[in-house]
Design an enzyme around this catalytic site. Sequence first.
Site, PDB file in Angstrom:
ATOM      1  CG  HIS A   1      -2.278  -1.126   1.056  1.00 57.10           C
ATOM      2  ND1 HIS A   1      -3.150  -0.779   1.713  1.00 57.10           N
ATOM      3  CD2 HIS A   1      -1.982  -1.911   0.197  1.00 57.10           C
ATOM      4  CE1 HIS A   1      -4.061  -1.647   1.303  1.00 57.10           C
ATOM      5  NE2 HIS A   1      -4.011  -2.857   0.529  1.00 57.10           N
TER       6      HIS A   1
ATOM      7  CE1 TYR B   1      -0.426   2.721   7.806  1.00 49.27           C
ATOM      8  CE2 TYR B   1      -0.876   3.805   9.476  1.00 49.27           C
ATOM      9  CZ  TYR B   1      -1.189   2.664   8.059  1.00 49.27           C
ATOM     10  OH  TYR B   1      -1.809   1.995   8.332  1.00 49.27           O
TER      11      TYR B   1
ATOM     12  CE  LYS C   1       4.527   2.908  13.119  1.00 44.22           C
ATOM     13  NZ  LYS C   1       4.750   2.736  11.819  1.00 44.22           N
TER      14      LYS C   1
ATOM     15  CE1 TYR D   1      -4.298   3.485   9.744  1.00 45.56           C
ATOM     16  CE2 TYR D   1      -5.133   3.309  12.132  1.00 45.56           C
ATOM     17  CZ  TYR D   1      -4.021   2.623  11.008  1.00 45.56           C
ATOM     18  OH  TYR D   1      -3.461   2.412  10.899  1.00 45.56           O
TER      19      TYR D   1
ATOM     20  N   PRO E   1      -3.243   0.012  18.860  1.00 43.79           N
ATOM     21  CG  PRO E   1      -4.614  -1.795  18.589  1.00 43.79           C
ATOM     22  CD  PRO E   1      -3.939  -0.975  19.526  1.00 43.79           C
TER      23      PRO E   1
HETATM   24  P1  FAS Z   1       3.081 -12.053  21.210  1.00 44.29           P
HETATM   25  O1  FAS Z   1       2.467 -10.947  23.087  1.00 44.29           O
HETATM   26  O2  FAS Z   1       2.622 -11.945  20.141  1.00 44.29           O
HETATM   27  O3  FAS Z   1       3.710 -13.563  22.378  1.00 44.29           O
HETATM   28  C1  FAS Z   1       4.048 -13.505  23.210  1.00 44.29           C
HETATM   29  C2  FAS Z   1       3.738 -14.669  23.449  1.00 44.29           C
HETATM   30  O4  FAS Z   1       4.250 -15.330  24.567  1.00 44.29           O
HETATM   31  C3  FAS Z   1       2.490 -15.651  23.189  1.00 44.29           C
HETATM   32  O5  FAS Z   1       2.738 -16.548  22.427  1.00 44.29           O
HETATM   33  C4  FAS Z   1       2.850 -16.058  24.888  1.00 44.29           C
HETATM   34  O6  FAS Z   1       1.340 -17.001  24.541  1.00 44.29           O
HETATM   35  C5  FAS Z   1       4.305 -16.104  25.127  1.00 44.29           C
HETATM   36  N1  FAS Z   1       3.977 -16.607  26.760  1.00 44.29           N
HETATM   37  C6  FAS Z   1       3.516 -15.470  27.179  1.00 44.29           C
HETATM   38  N2  FAS Z   1       3.772 -16.110  28.868  1.00 44.29           N
HETATM   39  C7  FAS Z   1       4.739 -17.152  28.836  1.00 44.29           C
HETATM   40  C8  FAS Z   1       5.490 -17.123  29.467  1.00 44.29           C
HETATM   41  N3  FAS Z   1       5.148 -17.337  30.254  1.00 44.29           N
HETATM   42  N4  FAS Z   1       6.049 -18.392  28.651  1.00 44.29           N
HETATM   43  C9  FAS Z   1       5.804 -19.315  27.656  1.00 44.29           C
HETATM   44  N5  FAS Z   1       5.818 -18.361  26.813  1.00 44.29           N
HETATM   45  C10 FAS Z   1       4.511 -17.155  26.915  1.00 44.29           C
HETATM   46  N6  FAS Z   1      -0.598  -4.242  17.185  1.00 44.29           N
HETATM   47  C11 FAS Z   1      -0.669  -4.032  16.049  1.00 44.29           C
HETATM   48  O7  FAS Z   1       0.496  -3.750  15.175  1.00 44.29           O
HETATM   49  N7  FAS Z   1      -1.656  -4.012  15.498  1.00 44.29           N
HETATM   50  C12 FAS Z   1      -3.279  -5.094  15.683  1.00 44.29           C
HETATM   51  O8  FAS Z   1      -4.151  -4.534  15.148  1.00 44.29           O
HETATM   52  C13 FAS Z   1      -2.897  -5.276  17.184  1.00 44.29           C
HETATM   53  N8  FAS Z   1      -4.249  -6.406  17.883  1.00 44.29           N
HETATM   54  C14 FAS Z   1      -3.434  -6.298  19.005  1.00 44.29           C
HETATM   55  C15 FAS Z   1      -4.547  -7.464  19.575  1.00 44.29           C
HETATM   56  C16 FAS Z   1      -4.286  -7.952  20.839  1.00 44.29           C
HETATM   57  C17 FAS Z   1      -5.427  -8.376  21.621  1.00 44.29           C
HETATM   58  C18 FAS Z   1      -3.409  -7.749  21.764  1.00 44.29           C
HETATM   59  C19 FAS Z   1      -2.615  -8.560  22.372  1.00 44.29           C
HETATM   60  C20 FAS Z   1      -2.244  -7.488  20.812  1.00 44.29           C
HETATM   61  C21 FAS Z   1      -2.466  -6.351  19.593  1.00 44.29           C
HETATM   62  N9  FAS Z   1      -1.560  -6.101  19.015  1.00 44.29           N
HETATM   63  C22 FAS Z   1      -0.960  -5.063  17.650  1.00 44.29           C
HETATM   64  C23 FAS Z   1       0.048  -6.053  19.059  1.00 44.29           C
HETATM   65  C24 FAS Z   1       0.358  -7.723  18.726  1.00 44.29           C
HETATM   66  O9  FAS Z   1       1.002  -7.283  17.658  1.00 44.29           O
HETATM   67  C25 FAS Z   1       1.666  -7.594  19.351  1.00 44.29           C
HETATM   68  O10 FAS Z   1       2.599  -6.045  19.248  1.00 44.29           O
HETATM   69  C26 FAS Z   1       3.098  -8.611  19.147  1.00 44.29           C
HETATM   70  O11 FAS Z   1       2.286  -9.179  19.061  1.00 44.29           O
HETATM   71  C27 FAS Z   1       3.987  -8.383  19.657  1.00 44.29           C
HETATM   72  O12 FAS Z   1       4.546  -9.770  19.752  1.00 44.29           O
HETATM   73  P2  FAS Z   1       5.411 -10.576  20.405  1.00 44.29           P
HETATM   74  O13 FAS Z   1       6.155  -9.350  21.130  1.00 44.29           O
HETATM   75  O14 FAS Z   1       5.904 -11.752  19.801  1.00 44.29           O
HETATM   76  O15 FAS Z   1       4.234 -10.728  22.025  1.00 44.29           O
HETATM   77  C1  PHB Z   2      -5.693  -5.020  10.999  1.00 44.98           C
HETATM   78  O1  PHB Z   2      -5.875  -5.390   9.906  1.00 44.98           O
HETATM   79  O2  PHB Z   2      -5.558  -5.559  11.782  1.00 44.98           O
HETATM   80  C2  PHB Z   2      -4.837  -3.372  11.813  1.00 44.98           C
HETATM   81  C3  PHB Z   2      -4.227  -2.433  10.879  1.00 44.98           C
HETATM   82  C4  PHB Z   2      -3.670  -0.957  10.979  1.00 44.98           C
HETATM   83  C5  PHB Z   2      -3.763  -1.309  12.989  1.00 44.98           C
HETATM   84  C6  PHB Z   2      -4.057  -1.637  13.685  1.00 44.98           C
HETATM   85  C7  PHB Z   2      -4.706  -2.905  13.092  1.00 44.98           C
HETATM   86  O3  PHB Z   2      -3.454   1.013  12.603  1.00 44.98           O
END
Ligand code: FAS
Ligand code: PHB
Length: 404
Positions: free
Chosen positions: A86, A399, A311, A215, A307
């Site tokens: 994009h 962005y 980032k 957005y 989100p």
């Molecule tokens: P993660 O949380 O993805 O991964 C951590 C891992 O560690 C998990 O698999 C967990 O099971 C494991 N873990 C936890 N405790 C442990 C333990 N004690 N022992 C062993 N393993 C353990 N970012 C965006 O940019 N856009 C979004 O729309 C967006 N939506 C999100 C929605 C939700 C509900 C959440 C929680 C986050 C969202 N994020 C979004 C942010 C997300 O994408 C994170 O930035 C990304 O998952 C970061 O990756 P990790 O640092 O690997 O953490």
């Molecule tokens: C998504 O596609 O899940 C998404 C994209 C952009 C954002 C947050 C979530 O800023």
Amino acid sequence: MTPALSGQKPVDVPARTGVVIVGGGPSGLLLSQLLHLAGVDNVVLERRSRAYVLSRIRAGVLEQGTVDLLRKAGVGARMDREGLVHDGVEIAFHDRRLRIDLADLTGGRTVMVYGQTEVTADLYAARDAMGGTVLHEAEDVALHDLEGTQPFVTFRLGETVHRIDCDFVAGCDGFHGVSRQSIPADRLRQFEMVYPFGWLGLLADVPPVHEELIYAGHERGFALCSMRSPTRSRYYVQCGLDERVEDWSDDRFWEALAAHLPADIAARLVTGPSIEKSIAPLRSFVAEPMRFGRLFLAGDAAHIVPPTGAKGLNLAASDIHYLSEALIAHYRQGDEGGLAAYSDRALARVWKAERFSWWMTTTLHRFPDKGEFGARMQQAEFDYLASSRAAQTTLAENYVGLPY
Ligand code: FAS
Ligand code: PHB
């Protein structure tokens, strides 16, 4: 040989490795892949099953830096085939729409729309193909002797307790993980802002309403129109903290989404049955420093962004860029400089992304407690953005991702 767990192949649990990586999400898997490619032994400990990790629907937009890093890790092929490049994004405010020409404003830089779930699946496939050690359903992970020179990690697989001695521990276990909590409270500074609302997200196999992300700020609240492919859409609407996903039928969601969007966009909305629906709270959070002795924090274990700026996943990637480079320099040249500089280097980029995510969130969401003056400030932010190439350049360069 450890017995198979929920379909996991019997695995050899090494008594020693170079780096124990706690967490098998995108941070942990990407670090594991980059270290393995550089000949640095590592083991990933993941609390959940692989199926559970891959069931989570999260981020959708990758910065150029993340795309480049995934290609460097050898996991970019499917992303390059299926991802959507994009070169623009839309900001809507009430019934006005403004296209931010990312490529024009940043000298040609773009973003890649490719779901985090797919990134994680590609990383798991690469770990398997290289014979990487990823231990699922690793419970009661505990970190020991982090301030010494011989740290070790204990954990349980089924009924068997294991110990792995290592040189370093990478805390990639997300916001609720054990790693950050293993740092004594008096050695950590934590900064947090919890927003008075959440995001209700819906995934559906319907064509996206627009070819780019939108957005949308609206007096009813924020909405985001995103996608996963030309036939799969991802939508979000701002919701209250007291809301429960079971109170949101598909019909109620589609009606709310349409009411949050400019009329011409709402008129084009294609609805359909949800294949996933979930509510995520919004917070800004940073833990400093991102190192404690032989423990290094990366990704959501160290910081959380709302989100709105896309980032979260991308900050995890830049952390892993810095940390993998530092660890490889340690093992290859005995160079400790990267490890010593890791926390400051990562935090310098983290805080800028925190600012951008905070700005996007405060500008586009409805804050009932900020009254009419707050609403006028949001209007002024949009009006300035619409009238100033400098303001649009600021949004665009953040962005697409600030330089590493
Ligand atoms: P993660 O949380 O993805 O991964 C951590 C891992 O560690 C998990 O698999 C967990 O099971 C494991 N873990 C936890 N405790 C442990 C333990 N004690 N022992 C062993 N393993 C353990 N970012 C965006 O940019 N856009 C979004 O729309 C967006 N939506 C999100 C929605 C939700 C509900 C959440 C929680 C986050 C969202 N994020 C979004 C942010 C997300 O994408 C994170 O930035 C990304 O998952 C970061 O990756 P990790 O640092 O690997 O953490
Ligand atoms: C998504 O596609 O899940 C998404 C994209 C952009 C954002 C947050 C979530 O800023």
